[in-house]
Design a protein around this motif. Structure first.
Motif, PDB file in Angstrom:
ATOM      1  N   GLY A 250     -23.403  24.760 -46.937  1.00  4.04           N
ATOM      2  CA  GLY A 250     -21.959  24.899 -46.803  1.00  4.04           C
ATOM      3  C   GLY A 250     -21.196  23.791 -47.498  1.00  4.04           C
ATOM      4  O   GLY A 250     -20.097  24.015 -48.015  1.00  4.04           O
ATOM      5  N   GLU A 251     -21.770  22.593 -47.518  1.00  8.51           N
ATOM      6  CA  GLU A 251     -21.122  21.455 -48.168  1.00  8.51           C
ATOM      7  C   GLU A 251     -21.295  21.479 -49.686  1.00  8.51           C
ATOM      8  O   GLU A 251     -20.403  21.041 -50.425  1.00  8.51           O
ATOM      9  N   GLN A 252     -22.431  22.004 -50.152  1.00  7.83           N
ATOM     10  CA  GLN A 252     -22.717  21.995 -51.587  1.00  7.83           C
ATOM     11  C   GLN A 252     -22.102  23.177 -52.331  1.00  7.83           C
ATOM     12  O   GLN A 252     -21.782  23.064 -53.517  1.00  7.83           O
ATOM     13  N   PHE A 253     -21.942  24.309 -51.631  1.00  4.51           N
ATOM     14  CA  PHE A 253     -21.460  25.522 -52.272  1.00  4.51           C
ATOM     15  C   PHE A 253     -20.267  26.079 -51.490  1.00  4.51           C
ATOM     16  O   PHE A 253     -20.435  26.561 -50.366  1.00  4.51           O
ATOM     17  N   MET A 254     -19.098  26.025 -52.102  1.00  5.71           N
ATOM     18  CA  MET A 254     -17.890  26.525 -51.429  1.00  5.71           C
ATOM     19  C   MET A 254     -17.993  28.024 -51.150  1.00  5.71           C
ATOM     20  O   MET A 254     -17.397  28.527 -50.191  1.00  5.71           O
ATOM     21  N   GLU A 255     -18.747  28.743 -51.989  1.00  9.18           N
ATOM     22  CA  GLU A 255     -18.858  30.197 -51.841  1.00  9.18           C
ATOM     23  C   GLU A 255     -19.967  30.617 -50.871  1.00  9.18           C
ATOM     24  O   GLU A 255     -20.228  31.821 -50.703  1.00  9.18           O
ATOM     25  N   TYR A 256     -20.626  29.653 -50.230  1.00  7.82           N
ATOM     26  CA  TYR A 256     -21.712  30.005 -49.319  1.00  7.82           C
ATOM     27  C   TYR A 256     -21.174  30.821 -48.145  1.00  7.82           C
ATOM     28  O   TYR A 256     -20.175  30.440 -47.524  1.00  7.82           O
ATOM     29  N   PRO A 257     -21.826  31.949 -47.813  1.00  7.62           N
ATOM     30  CA  PRO A 257     -21.328  32.823 -46.741  1.00  7.62           C
ATOM     31  C   PRO A 257     -21.263  32.110 -45.383  1.00  7.62           C
ATOM     32  O   PRO A 257     -22.289  31.660 -44.877  1.00  7.62           O
ATOM     33  N   ARG A 258     -20.077  32.010 -44.822  1.00  7.10           N
ATOM     34  CA  ARG A 258     -19.900  31.271 -43.563  1.00  7.10           C
ATOM     35  C   ARG A 258     -20.503  31.992 -42.375  1.00  7.10           C
ATOM     36  O   ARG A 258     -20.774  31.378 -41.342  1.00  7.10           O
ATOM     37  N   ALA A 259     -20.719  33.294 -42.496  1.00  7.04           N
ATOM     38  CA  ALA A 259     -21.230  34.057 -41.361  1.00  7.04           C
ATOM     39  C   ALA A 259     -22.738  33.911 -41.175  1.00  7.04           C
ATOM     40  O   ALA A 259     -23.268  34.282 -40.128  1.00  7.04           O
ATOM     41  N   ARG A 260     -23.434  33.361 -42.156  1.00  8.58           N
ATOM     42  CA  ARG A 260     -24.878  33.219 -42.045  1.00  8.58           C
ATOM     43  C   ARG A 260     -25.236  32.211 -40.955  1.00  8.58           C
ATOM     44  O   ARG A 260     -24.648  31.141 -40.871  1.00  8.58           O
ATOM     45  N   LYS A 261     -26.200  32.590 -40.145  1.00  8.21           N
ATOM     46  CA  LYS A 261     -26.724  31.674 -39.156  1.00  8.21           C
ATOM     47  C   LYS A 261     -27.738  30.728 -39.793  1.00  8.21           C
ATOM     48  O   LYS A 261     -28.079  30.872 -40.963  1.00  8.21           O
ATOM     49  N   ALA A 262     -28.218  29.775 -39.021  1.00  8.54           N
ATOM     50  CA  ALA A 262     -29.161  28.804 -39.553  1.00  8.54           C
ATOM     51  C   ALA A 262     -30.600  29.310 -39.532  1.00  8.54           C
ATOM     52  O   ALA A 262     -31.314  29.260 -40.533  1.00  8.54           O
ATOM     53  N   LEU A 263     -31.040  29.856 -38.372  1.00 10.09           N
ATOM     54  CA  LEU A 263     -32.459  30.161 -38.200  1.00 10.09           C
ATOM     55  C   LEU A 263     -32.747  31.545 -37.649  1.00 10.09           C
ATOM     56  O   LEU A 263     -33.587  32.267 -38.187  1.00 10.09           O
ATOM     57  N   ILE A 264     -32.066  31.922 -36.571  1.00 14.77           N
ATOM     58  CA  ILE A 264     -32.342  33.176 -35.886  1.00 14.77           C
ATOM     59  C   ILE A 264     -31.188  34.159 -36.130  1.00 14.77           C
ATOM     60  O   ILE A 264     -30.039  33.832 -35.831  1.00 14.77           O
ATOM     61  N   PRO A 265     -31.455  35.319 -36.716  1.00 18.83           N
ATOM     62  CA  PRO A 265     -30.379  36.269 -37.034  1.00 18.83           C
ATOM     63  C   PRO A 265     -29.489  36.570 -35.834  1.00 18.83           C
ATOM     64  O   PRO A 265     -29.982  36.828 -34.733  1.00 18.83           O
ATOM     65  N   PHE A 266     -28.172  36.465 -36.075  1.00 16.83           N
ATOM     66  CA  PHE A 266     -27.119  36.811 -35.106  1.00 16.83           C
ATOM     67  C   PHE A 266     -27.055  35.857 -33.894  1.00 16.83           C
ATOM     68  O   PHE A 266     -26.189  36.013 -33.048  1.00 16.83           O
ATOM     69  N   VAL A 267     -27.965  34.891 -33.832  1.00 13.30           N
ATOM     70  CA  VAL A 267     -28.029  34.044 -32.637  1.00 13.30           C
ATOM     71  C   VAL A 267     -27.745  32.575 -32.945  1.00 13.30           C
ATOM     72  O   VAL A 267     -26.849  31.964 -32.364  1.00 13.30           O
ATOM     73  N   TYR A 268     -28.523  32.001 -33.882  1.00 12.06           N
ATOM     74  CA  TYR A 268     -28.420  30.548 -34.135  1.00 12.06           C
ATOM     75  C   TYR A 268     -28.546  30.267 -35.628  1.00 12.06           C
ATOM     76  O   TYR A 268     -29.501  30.724 -36.240  1.00 12.06           O
TER      77      TYR A 268
END
Length: 268
Positions: A250-268
C-alpha cells in the motif's frame, strides 16, 4: 475407530519427556516470534533495508535458503524417521511423503529457480530460520515415526480432512510461488510488482495462506501436539509478515487495491 487418541506413542520415559519438552519450547518460540515479528518484520526480501551488518557476514541467498530449509526439512527429517523411529505403517509413510513433498520443493527446488531480489543474505538470517526448523522438523519426524496409527486410519475423518487440507494448501502455495516468479520473469527484473489473478485478488500473500492451510492439515491429520505447535508457529510467522507485506504494498504502490486482505480471504 474414531476414538480421541487412536494410537499409542511407543516411547520410553526419556524419549517421552524430550519430545514433550521440545513441544513446550515450540509453543514458547511461537509466542516470542509473533511478538517480535509484529514489532518489526525480519529483514529479508522486501524488508531488507541493506543495513544488516549486525546479522553477520553475508552468504549466497540460494545457499542460505537451502541450508535453513532443506537441511532440517529434508535431511534431518529423514534421519530421524529412519534411524530414530520405530513405526512403519502406511499412515506413517503418507505423512513422511507429505512433509518431504513440501520441503524438497521449499528447500531445494524453490531456491534454485527463484529470482531473488538480492544475491546475498546475512548468515544470521539463515541461522535464525535454521534453529526453529531443526526443532520442529525433529519433533514432527519423531512423532510420525513413533506414533502407532490403527490399520484403518485412512477411514478416520481426521486423516481425510487433514490430507485434503494439506494437498489444497500445497497446491495454493506452489501456484502462488510460480505466479510471483513468472511476474518477475515477465517484467525482466528482480524488483517488486503488484501481483494479480486468482487468490492475489483477495489477499496480499496467498503463498503464506496456502502454507498455513498445509500445516493446519498436518496438525489435523497427525492429531499431535507437535503438529499443533508447528502450525501455530507458522501462524506466528505468517500473520505478522502478511500484515507488514500488505502495508508495504500500500505504501509502495498508490494503485494497490485497498480491499485486499493480508492473509485470509475476506477475514484478515
Amino acid at each position: 475407530m474414531f476414538q480421541l487418541l487412536p494410537w499409542t506413542f511407543a516411547v520410553d520415559t526419556v524419549h517421552f519427556w524430550v519430545h514433550y519438552g521440545l513441544v513446550c519450547l515450540g509453543f514458547l518460540l511461537g509466542v516470542i516470534t509473533i511478538l517480535v515479528q509484529l514489532a518489526k518484520p525480519a529483514p529479508y526480501g522486501k524488508f531488507d533495508q541493506g543495513n544488516n551488518e549486525s546479522w553477520g557476514v553475508t552468504i549466497n541467498q540460494r545457499l542460505g535458503h537451502i541450508l535453513s530449509d532443506a537441511t532440517p526439512g529434508v535431511l534431518l527429517f529423514l534421519l530421524v524417521f529412519f534411524l530414530y523411529g520405530t513405526e512403519r505403517q502406511y499412515a506413517n509413510y503418507v505423512f513422511l511423503g507429505l512433509w518431504q513433498a513440501h520441503y524438497i520443493h521449499r528447500g531445494i527446488i524453490h531456491p534454485l529457480v527463484m529470482r531473488y531480489s538480492k544475491a546475498q543474505v546475512p548468515l544470521g538470517i539463515t541461522l535464525g530460520g535454521l534453529f526453529p526448523n531443526c526443532i520442529f522438523s525433529f519433533l514432527c519426524a519423531d512423532w510420525i515415526s513413533s506414533a502407532r496409527y490403527p490399520d484403518k486410519y485412512y477411514y478416520d475423518p481426521r486423516f481425510i480432512i487433514g490430507l485434503l487440507l494439506f494437498v489444497s494448501g500445497y497446491v495454493t502455495n506452489k501456484w502462488a510461488d510460480i505466479k510471483l516468479r513468472s511476474l518477475r520473469r515477465q517484467k525482466g527484473s528482480n524488483g517488486y510488482y503488484i501481483p494479480s489473478g486468482g487468490l492475489f485478488e483477495l489477499v496480499a500473500c496467498p503463498n503464506y495462506f496456502g502454507e498455513l492451510v498445509e500445516w493446519l492439515g498436518w496438525a489435523v491429520g497427525t492429531w499431535s501436539l507437535s503438529g499443533l505447535a508447528w502450525m501455530l508457529f507458522g501462524c506466528a510467522t505468517f500473520i505478522p509478515r502478511a500484515a507488514h507485506t500488505r502495508k508495504w504494498y500500500g505504501e509502495q504502490f498508490m494503485e494497490y487495491p485497498r480491499a485486499r486482505k493480508a492473509l485470509i480471504p475476506f477475514v484478515y
